[in-house]
Design a protein around this motif. Sequence first.
Motif: not given
Length: 497
Positions: A382-396
Amino acid sequence: MWLVLLVLVITLVLICIKRQYSYWERNGIPGPKPIPIAGNFYRSFVGKISAGEIITEIYNKYEGYPFVGIYRATSPVLLVRDPDFVKNIFVRDFKHFHDNDIEIDKEVDPIFGRNPFVMKGAEWKSKRAQLTTLFTSGKIKGMYQFLLRSSNRMVQYIEDETKSSDEFEAREICVRFALDNVAACAFGLEGKSFDEPYSQFRELADNFISPDGIRNKIIGLLFVLCPSFFKKMKFKLVPKDVEDKLMEIVKSSLKYRRDNNIVRNDFLDAVSSLQKEDGLFTNVDIVANAASFFGDGYETSSRVMAFLVFELAANPDIQDKLRNEINTVLENNDNSLNYEVIHNMKYLDACLSESLRKNSIVHNLNKICTEDYTYTPTNPDFKNITVKIKAGESVVVPLTGLQMDPKYFDEPQKFKPERFLGPISYNRSTYLPFGDGQRVCLGQRFAQTQIKVGTANIIKNFRLKVSSKTKLPLQLDPYFIMRHAIGGLWVHFEKIQ
């Protein structure tokens, strides 16, 4: 003056929409362009294909990316592709994702709102601990007699009906079978699904969470694509008349048992005993959990079983192999289809596992981030990228995408039960028919048991073939929250003499 003001308002609205739909781009996350209001689900809103199929398409399009940014209406949602990330969500970093992304107000919908699947936080944890004891092997073994009796009645019904026609819609048969099981195990009553064309339990089932009717389609669409709006508008997934009828059935069953000192050792006995142990466990809680058993026991199980029956009809060589296993195991066990025997059929288990992989009843599992979370993939695929998920956001988590990915399952479109025989050769985080971790499905053992005994009895007694009445390739209802084949799964049943 008014024209200038109108232009200004429209301009501000457009700026807000543009900024809302640039969220993932501003955070360096790739994803398809959204359409205003509908986000990435326009074709689902207009009834072209289901939301789950759209998510699977997006999953397939972004090969090599660990995650993809999409929009559910106007809300940003992260679609997860990396199995390591999936493992973190369900197991390693569960505390960051311990709630399912479902918005139900239990004051508005007291039945579905008390389902463990939708409960959140400490309330879920407490209820989960209580209910886990209701689904032990011992408890299910005690209810097995009811499942076996229902499966025998199902076989007799098919035999009787084949005198006039040998074509049956697979889910119709499976619904009747599952309803009789639920009636006996959850309510201590005779379901009479094979005796009466429209029994009280069938009437409840048809109104519980149905794919039919404009109202149900709209509610199902809002439930999937606009969960916050669904809650805000105080919609109910379980209609009031169904709620009242379930309450009436449970109360009368409990009263009858108390007045006559009856102990059946079934689900209703077990769940009502929790009230004696915990003063906070109310009559509504008893009804809600009996209703959960009702919904999960017939709705999801009947769909899983119907697709399994259909796959066996479509693959006669596999059907013959399974029939040989069933007959051999029965010959070695005095022709007794008891609890131990049914769970000793390895190929039957593999057939069920493969059908669950190929025909996921829900396309996705949606989670809410409960604590801020950062993820960077370590897998070089997988490509080396970063994600920051905030409390309250949705993931599928795209179940269909993962389970139908040729990178994880060779020839995924083929029905190959052998892939589930022997040592596990697949990444566990790419096969999640019952979820994983602390929120894995509570009723999976019961579901698997009733599906196995029903399927084994069918294959033992009938030779199956797909009917020309089945619309191939299968098309799925775009509005229903579960996998529902338009036109049905029609199968020929030929009695084996």
